[in-house]
Every structure is written in C-alpha cells, then in structure tokens.
Scaffold this motif. Structure first.
Motif, PDB file in Angstrom:
ATOM      1  N   LEU A   1      91.880 -44.438 -57.858  1.00  0.00           N
ATOM      2  CA  LEU A   1      92.226 -44.213 -56.448  1.00  0.00           C
ATOM      3  C   LEU A   1      93.061 -42.944 -56.295  1.00  0.00           C
ATOM      4  O   LEU A   1      92.885 -42.185 -55.326  1.00  0.00           O
ATOM      5  CB  LEU A   1      92.988 -45.422 -55.897  1.00  0.00           C
ATOM      6  N   GLY A   2      93.968 -42.692 -57.247  1.00  0.00           N
ATOM      7  CA  GLY A   2      94.767 -41.472 -57.202  1.00  0.00           C
ATOM      8  C   GLY A   2      93.919 -40.222 -57.388  1.00  0.00           C
ATOM      9  O   GLY A   2      94.087 -39.220 -56.677  1.00  0.00           O
ATOM     10  N   VAL A   3      93.005 -40.265 -58.343  1.00  0.00           N
ATOM     11  CA  VAL A   3      92.090 -39.135 -58.554  1.00  0.00           C
ATOM     12  C   VAL A   3      91.278 -38.867 -57.295  1.00  0.00           C
ATOM     13  O   VAL A   3      91.087 -37.716 -56.879  1.00  0.00           O
ATOM     14  CB  VAL A   3      91.160 -39.404 -59.752  1.00  0.00           C
ATOM     15  N   ALA A   4      90.799 -39.922 -56.668  1.00  0.00           N
ATOM     16  CA  ALA A   4      89.999 -39.773 -55.441  1.00  0.00           C
ATOM     17  C   ALA A   4      90.791 -39.040 -54.360  1.00  0.00           C
ATOM     18  O   ALA A   4      90.257 -38.153 -53.676  1.00  0.00           O
ATOM     19  CB  ALA A   4      89.560 -41.146 -54.936  1.00  0.00           C
ATOM     20  N   TYR A   5      92.056 -39.396 -54.203  1.00  0.00           N
ATOM     21  CA  TYR A   5      92.883 -38.767 -53.167  1.00  0.00           C
ATOM     22  C   TYR A   5      93.007 -37.268 -53.409  1.00  0.00           C
ATOM     23  O   TYR A   5      92.821 -36.458 -52.492  1.00  0.00           O
ATOM     24  CB  TYR A   5      94.272 -39.405 -53.149  1.00  0.00           C
ATOM     25  N   PHE A   6      93.309 -36.866 -54.639  1.00  0.00           N
ATOM     26  CA  PHE A   6      93.528 -35.439 -54.909  1.00  0.00           C
ATOM     27  C   PHE A   6      92.206 -34.656 -54.913  1.00  0.00           C
ATOM     28  O   PHE A   6      92.199 -33.464 -54.582  1.00  0.00           O
ATOM     29  CB  PHE A   6      94.294 -35.261 -56.210  1.00  0.00           C
ATOM     30  N   MET A   7      91.107 -35.313 -55.268  1.00  0.00           N
ATOM     31  CA  MET A   7      89.804 -34.656 -55.134  1.00  0.00           C
ATOM     32  C   MET A   7      89.510 -34.360 -53.663  1.00  0.00           C
ATOM     33  O   MET A   7      89.021 -33.284 -53.310  1.00  0.00           O
ATOM     34  CB  MET A   7      88.698 -35.537 -55.720  1.00  0.00           C
ATOM     35  N   GLN A   8      89.800 -35.321 -52.812  1.00  0.00           N
ATOM     36  CA  GLN A   8      89.574 -35.149 -51.376  1.00  0.00           C
ATOM     37  C   GLN A   8      90.401 -33.994 -50.830  1.00  0.00           C
ATOM     38  O   GLN A   8      89.902 -33.160 -50.060  1.00  0.00           O
ATOM     39  CB  GLN A   8      89.919 -36.437 -50.636  1.00  0.00           C
TER      40      GLN A   8
ATOM     41  N   ALA B   1      91.665 -31.420 -52.540  1.00  0.00           N
ATOM     42  CA  ALA B   1      91.257 -30.146 -53.130  1.00  0.00           C
ATOM     43  C   ALA B   1      89.962 -29.624 -52.523  1.00  0.00           C
ATOM     44  O   ALA B   1      89.809 -28.426 -52.285  1.00  0.00           O
ATOM     45  CB  ALA B   1      91.101 -30.299 -54.647  1.00  0.00           C
ATOM     46  N   TYR B   2      89.016 -30.532 -52.252  1.00  0.00           N
ATOM     47  CA  TYR B   2      87.690 -30.106 -51.794  1.00  0.00           C
ATOM     48  C   TYR B   2      87.682 -29.705 -50.320  1.00  0.00           C
ATOM     49  O   TYR B   2      86.647 -29.333 -49.783  1.00  0.00           O
ATOM     50  CB  TYR B   2      86.657 -31.201 -52.047  1.00  0.00           C
ATOM     51  N   ALA B   3      88.842 -29.765 -49.699  1.00  0.00           N
ATOM     52  CA  ALA B   3      88.944 -29.312 -48.310  1.00  0.00           C
ATOM     53  C   ALA B   3      89.982 -28.199 -48.186  1.00  0.00           C
ATOM     54  O   ALA B   3      90.447 -27.903 -47.082  1.00  0.00           O
ATOM     55  CB  ALA B   3      89.321 -30.479 -47.407  1.00  0.00           C
ATOM     56  N   SER B   4      90.316 -27.558 -49.318  1.00  0.00           N
ATOM     57  CA  SER B   4      91.411 -26.592 -49.318  1.00  0.00           C
ATOM     58  C   SER B   4      90.951 -25.211 -49.780  1.00  0.00           C
ATOM     59  O   SER B   4      90.122 -25.090 -50.697  1.00  0.00           O
ATOM     60  CB  SER B   4      92.543 -27.081 -50.227  1.00  0.00           C
ATOM     61  N   ALA B   5      91.523 -24.174 -49.178  1.00  0.00           N
ATOM     62  CA  ALA B   5      91.276 -22.806 -49.631  1.00  0.00           C
ATOM     63  C   ALA B   5      92.026 -22.509 -50.918  1.00  0.00           C
ATOM     64  O   ALA B   5      91.723 -21.542 -51.622  1.00  0.00           O
ATOM     65  CB  ALA B   5      91.691 -21.816 -48.548  1.00  0.00           C
ATOM     66  N   THR B   6      93.022 -23.334 -51.235  1.00  0.00           N
ATOM     67  CA  THR B   6      93.793 -23.184 -52.476  1.00  0.00           C
ATOM     68  C   THR B   6      93.773 -24.499 -53.259  1.00  0.00           C
ATOM     69  O   THR B   6      94.803 -25.166 -53.432  1.00  0.00           O
ATOM     70  CB  THR B   6      95.251 -22.777 -52.169  1.00  0.00           C
ATOM     71  N   PRO B   7      92.614 -24.921 -53.749  1.00  0.00           N
ATOM     72  CA  PRO B   7      92.503 -26.231 -54.407  1.00  0.00           C
ATOM     73  C   PRO B   7      93.345 -26.350 -55.666  1.00  0.00           C
ATOM     74  O   PRO B   7      93.687 -27.464 -56.085  1.00  0.00           O
ATOM     75  CB  PRO B   7      91.007 -26.334 -54.725  1.00  0.00           C
ATOM     76  N   GLU B   8      93.707 -25.206 -56.278  1.00  0.00           N
ATOM     77  CA  GLU B   8      94.469 -25.256 -57.525  1.00  0.00           C
ATOM     78  C   GLU B   8      95.810 -25.952 -57.374  1.00  0.00           C
ATOM     79  O   GLU B   8      96.370 -26.462 -58.355  1.00  0.00           O
ATOM     80  CB  GLU B   8      94.672 -23.848 -58.083  1.00  0.00           C
ATOM     81  N   GLN B   9      96.350 -26.029 -56.147  1.00  0.00           N
ATOM     82  CA  GLN B   9      97.645 -26.686 -55.944  1.00  0.00           C
ATOM     83  C   GLN B   9      97.565 -28.192 -56.197  1.00  0.00           C
ATOM     84  O   GLN B   9      98.587 -28.847 -56.392  1.00  0.00           O
ATOM     85  CB  GLN B   9      98.149 -26.409 -54.530  1.00  0.00           C
ATOM     86  N   TYR B  10      96.360 -28.747 -56.191  1.00  0.00           N
ATOM     87  CA  TYR B  10      96.183 -30.186 -56.425  1.00  0.00           C
ATOM     88  C   TYR B  10      95.711 -30.481 -57.849  1.00  0.00           C
ATOM     89  O   TYR B  10      95.491 -31.641 -58.201  1.00  0.00           O
ATOM     90  CB  TYR B  10      95.162 -30.753 -55.440  1.00  0.00           C
ATOM     91  N   PHE B  11      95.575 -29.441 -58.673  1.00  0.00           N
ATOM     92  CA  PHE B  11      94.953 -29.633 -59.978  1.00  0.00           C
ATOM     93  C   PHE B  11      95.823 -30.447 -60.931  1.00  0.00           C
ATOM     94  O   PHE B  11      95.319 -31.322 -61.645  1.00  0.00           O
ATOM     95  CB  PHE B  11      94.604 -28.283 -60.613  1.00  0.00           C
ATOM     96  N   ILE B  12      97.120 -30.172 -60.989  1.00  0.00           N
ATOM     97  CA  ILE B  12      97.985 -30.861 -61.962  1.00  0.00           C
ATOM     98  C   ILE B  12      98.012 -32.372 -61.726  1.00  0.00           C
ATOM     99  O   ILE B  12      97.796 -33.152 -62.672  1.00  0.00           O
ATOM    100  CB  ILE B  12      99.405 -30.270 -61.952  1.00  0.00           C
ATOM    101  N   PRO B  13      98.276 -32.863 -60.493  1.00  0.00           N
ATOM    102  CA  PRO B  13      98.230 -34.329 -60.320  1.00  0.00           C
ATOM    103  C   PRO B  13      96.834 -34.898 -60.573  1.00  0.00           C
ATOM    104  O   PRO B  13      96.707 -36.005 -61.116  1.00  0.00           O
ATOM    105  CB  PRO B  13      98.670 -34.530 -58.866  1.00  0.00           C
ATOM    106  N   PHE B  14      95.791 -34.150 -60.197  1.00  0.00           N
ATOM    107  CA  PHE B  14      94.412 -34.574 -60.490  1.00  0.00           C
ATOM    108  C   PHE B  14      94.231 -34.740 -61.995  1.00  0.00           C
ATOM    109  O   PHE B  14      93.701 -35.755 -62.477  1.00  0.00           O
ATOM    110  CB  PHE B  14      93.437 -33.535 -59.926  1.00  0.00           C
ATOM    111  N   LEU B  15      94.668 -33.741 -62.766  1.00  0.00           N
ATOM    112  CA  LEU B  15      94.494 -33.766 -64.218  1.00  0.00           C
ATOM    113  C   LEU B  15      95.279 -34.911 -64.847  1.00  0.00           C
ATOM    114  O   LEU B  15      94.755 -35.644 -65.694  1.00  0.00           O
ATOM    115  CB  LEU B  15      94.940 -32.432 -64.805  1.00  0.00           C
TER     116      LEU B  15
END
Length: 535
Positions: free
Chosen positions: A419-426, A428-442
């Motif tokens: 569920l946490g991965v799903a939130y950060f994927m969502q 990131a995939y709507a952002s011009a700077t998706p890299e800001q969500y990469f660390i919690p996603f990882l």
C-alpha cells in the motif's frame, strides 16, 4: 561421484553422519550455482530491455515489456513438467541436461543483440526459450528435498532456493558491468541515454557491448554442466526415481516434456498478445488464459503413453490433497511476488522515475526524459539481493518457531508495504519531479522484497512438514510452478497500469491478494482447530 544411489535414508542418523551428509552437501553445492544461472538467464530481460531503451533499439516500451512477460510465462509453464522430472529422469540427469539447454538462449541472445535491427520475433523466441531457466527451479527443489532429513528441510531448501535466487541479483550486477567491456568481441553500440552500473552512472555517448548480457553466462554454464554430470547423483529408490532408463532416454523424455510446456505457453501468449507484437489480436484476459495454459499442460503431459504416463498418474495424486491447493495460493503470494517484482523492478524504476510527467495542452505526458532520474541499473539489484539473502534465514527461523506463524507475520508486512509503494508510485507518476518520491518508494519496495524472501523460506518449511516424503518433492515443484506465473503477471499488470497512467492500482490489487492469503494461512494452519498446527 556421479553414480546412482540406492537405499538412501537421510532420516537414519548413523547413515547421515557417516555417508549421507557429504553426498547431500555435494549435490547441494552443485545445484545452487546451476539454479543461480537458471534464474539469471530467465530474468535477464528486465535488465536487457532497459539497456535496449538506452541504446535506441527500434521498439516501443510496451513491446519491450512483452519480453520479460514472455520469459515469465514460459518459465512458469515449464515448471509444470519440471515438477515431475526427478521421478521420471533422475536428479543428476535432469540438472545436467537442463544446464546444457540453458546455453541455447544464452548464446542466442548474445548473437541477437549484436544487431539492433534484429526483429522483435527473434527476441520473443529467445525470451520463450530462456524460460527453461525458470523451469529448472521446480526440478532443482524437488531433487534437493530428497537428499536431506526433515529436520533440515527448511535450511537445505532455503539454501538451494535462496542462493539460487541470487541469480537475479548476480545478473543485475554482472550484466551492466560486462556490457562496459568488449570481452567477447563484436561491435559496440553508443548509448543514446544515460545508463548505469552498481557503481555509478554511465553517460550518453559511451560505447556499450550489450551482447555480453547473453554470452557471459556460457562462462559459467559450461563448467557447471561438467560438474553436474560428474558430481551429482540419481537416487534410485522407489519414492524418488525408481524406473529411469539410460541417460539418453532420460534426456529425450525431458526434451519432449519441455516441448509440451513451450507449446502451451506459446498458445497462451498468442491468445493474449496484440497483433503488433506477434499475437492473435484476440487479447484474451490473462485471468482466463493462464488457467487454460496450466490445465492444458497438465492434461497433455498426462496423455504421454507408457511408463511416463503411469509415473505422472502416480504423482498427480498431489492434486487430491487440499493442502496442495492451500500452499499453492500462499506460495504464490511469497515467491510469485518476489519473482514478479524482480522481473519488473528495473523497468518500473526507469519508466516511473526516469521520465518527467508533464501536463501539455491539458494532457498528462510521460515521455520527457528526467535528467535527475535515478539509474534503474544502480538500484534494481537491491530488492532481489535482499529477498534472496534472507530466504535461508526465513527457513531457519521457521524450523524453530513454525512456518505458518512466520508466513502470517510477513503477510501483514507485505500488505502494508504494498500500500505504501502504491501511494508513492501514484505521486511520482503525476509529478514533473518524480525523483523526490524515489527514496520512500525504494525503502518500501525493499521491505516488500525482504518479506517475500522470509516468506519463501517459511512456506517451503510448511510444505516439508505437511506432506510425506513421496509427495513433498512434487508439491514443492507444483507450488513453485504456479507461483512462478508471478514473473508474467506482475510485469504484465504493472505494464498495463502504467500505460493507463495508474500504476498504483497494480499494487492495490496485489495487497488485496495478500489479504486473502492471510485468511487462508490462518484457516489451514493457525486457527484453534487447524488441519495442521503451525507446520
């Protein structure tokens, strides 16, 4: 060494200490690297396709996603016949021949990658054949289960599977590195986009030898074939391999049964894939086709006449045991998730974080390269590495406190982390700077991989305890076969949802499935009147 064994009884302490332990450990020592190479060849498409994108191969992202999916479906389907190889052909014969067969897709992939104009259908055939490496898991695990006593099943199966699973990590580290060197000849290609390895990024304009992704595995497969032939053993007792013939006939039987699996997998792919990637354009639902592929494979194998059919009929008794079906679902949660995420992780990082997601004329676009995006090849190895490393630990812990209890704990962790991965994927995939969500996603994805690795060990401990010595091997193979469809389903579902701009829905769906598995595990093995209490 290399001779057939009779009167094999690892439960006899005196025999085990005097002769059995050394023989069993030798077979395990050869089995592990052979299985490792099988995983590597099966799943290297996840890395190869990322590099094909970076090199500008003339394929769409959706077409490249099909290569990992084809290999995933093929490898899972080939586990069905591989489940029964040990009884029919013997352990030594099976491991040797399946190792030799892996050389075909490894060499073929190397030659195909020499030319960027190689047509898609050739890569698809090679992806189909690389599924042989995935199929090897079922026969390898079944084989090792017969060598060790019950008290060591969690450890021995955990070591074989866990270190064998390191093939994913080994591949993800080794392939990007060997592509930087012209060690096998052939012309290099120039990177059009930034790539990377474990130790850092590789800038665009660098010469890359992508063909080495296939050729490198011949360096290991050739000596391993010799080691398997001269160092492993067939067990000729009634409950293992009582009626195997000479090696040539054993190889012919294995090849014929693999052809059946390749045929049914190909039919399933044809029904599912669109016409522009070689399919029928029927695009039937995978939820309809996959059960048909499994049923057709089991049915066609049963039609084989003579002693083979009789042997299969004997082993098909596992399908009348309710625990076979319960453990199939539970193991699909653990191993299916591990192998599916391993196949999709690199390309998901590339597609979600390697591009900026920009609103252009009121339409969200996903094709602008993100200069600040993480390199998929720098990070993709971490998840499979952790999942494989911790699998033997999961088996050992389960030997002490019970497999079902461990499975229940990690299942809850898998729900939360998915569920946490799903939130950060969502996000990131709507952002011009998706890299800001990469660390919690990882971080959350690594927790998810950790839970799957522990669960892989705990579920095999449960199988070893619940089933008798004759059924445990085939059940290990069968459950691993069905679970391996995760290598097809997860990349396919994730690719579909990415195309629809809703990648988070894939993870929500997986979390819902994990909830179902929690209920099944509790009902069968943890409730007050469970069929078998915390095996």
């Amino acid at each position: 060494m290399g001779h057939d064994l009779r009167n094999w009884n690892p439960e006899d302490e005196k025999f085990w200490e005097s002769d059995g332990k050394a023989i069993a450990n030798r077979n395990l020592l050869i089995s592990i690297p052979s299985l490792l190479c099988g995983f590597a060849v099966w799943l290297y498409w996840g890395i190869i396709t990322v590099q094909m994108l970076n090199l500008g191969f003339p394929f769409e992202k959706s077409q490249l996603f099909t290569l990992a999916a084809i290999a995933g479906l093929s490898g899972a389907t080939l586990r069905i016949p591989s489940t029964f190889f040990i009884r029919i052909a013997g352990g030594r014969n099976t491991i040797f021949f399946s190792t030799v067969l892996l050389m075909i897709p490894a060499a073929g992939t190397g030659f195909a990658l020499l030319d960027p104009n190689t047509p898609l259908w050739q890569f698809q055939i090679l992806a189909l054949l690389s599924g042989i490496g995935g199929g090897n898991f079922a026969s390898s695990m079944s084989n090792i289960s017969f060598f060790f006593p019950k008290k060591m099943q969690g450890y021995s199966l955990g070591m074989n599977a866990g270190l064998g699973n390191f093939g994913v990590t080994t591949m993800q580290i080794l392939v990007p590195l060997v592509m930087t060197m012209g060690i096998f000849g052939g012309e290099g290609m120039v990177l059009q986009n930034t790539s990377g390895t474990l130790i850092g990024k590789i800038p665009a304009g660098t010469v890359t030898y992508i063909q080495n992704a296939g050729f490198i595995w011949l360096v290991f497969l050739i000596p391993l074939a010799f080691a398997g032939w001269f160092g492993m053993n067939n067990i000729r007792d009634d409950h293992v391999s009582p009626d195997i013939g000479n090696p040539v006939s054993a190889f012919a039987i294995i090849a014929f049964m693999l052809v059946i699996g390749l045929f049914t997998a190909s039919c399933g792919l044809w029904l599912m894939l669109p016409e522009h990637v070689g399919g029928s354009d029927f695009e039937l639902s995978k939820w309809i086709v996959l059960p048909l592929v499994i049923a057709a494979t089991v049915f066609l194998l049963r039609l084989i006449p003579g002693q083979i059919g009789k042997n299969l009929e004997h082993q098909y008794r596992i399908f009348g045991n309710k625990h076979t079906w319960a453990m199939t679902v539970i193991y699909t949660m653990t191993f299916g998730s591990f192998i599916g995420y391993s196949a999709a992780f690199a390309l998901a990082i590339k597609v979600i974080f390697g591009f900026q997601h920009l609103m252009v004329d009121g339409v969200m676009t996903h094709d602008t390269v993100n200069p600040n995006g993480p390199s998929a090849l720098m990070y993709a190895w971490m998840g499979p590495f952790i999942g494989a490393l911790i699998r033997p630990i999961g088996g050992s812990i389960s030997d002490r406190i019970g497999g079902a209890k461990v499975t229940q704990i990690i299942s809850i962790v898998m729900v939360a982390s998915a569920l946490g991965v799903a939130y950060f994927m969502q996000q990131a995939y709507a952002s011009a700077t998706p890299e800001q969500y990469f660390i919690p996603f990882l971080i959350l994805f690594l927790i998810l991989f950790t839970a799957t690795g522990i669960g892989n060990g705990s579920t095999f401990r449960t199988i070893a305890v619940v089933f008798d010595k004759e059924q445990a091997g085939p059940v290990l193979g069968w459950t691993s076969a069905v679970a391996a469809y995760g290598a097809f389903i997860i990349p396919k579902v994730l690719g579909e949802q990415i195309k629809l701009a809703t990648p988070e829905l894939a993870l929500y769906g997986f979390a819902a499935f994990y909830m179902i598995c929690i209920i099944i595990n509790w009902w069968f093995y943890l409730r007050k009147d469970a069929y078998v209490k915390n095996p």
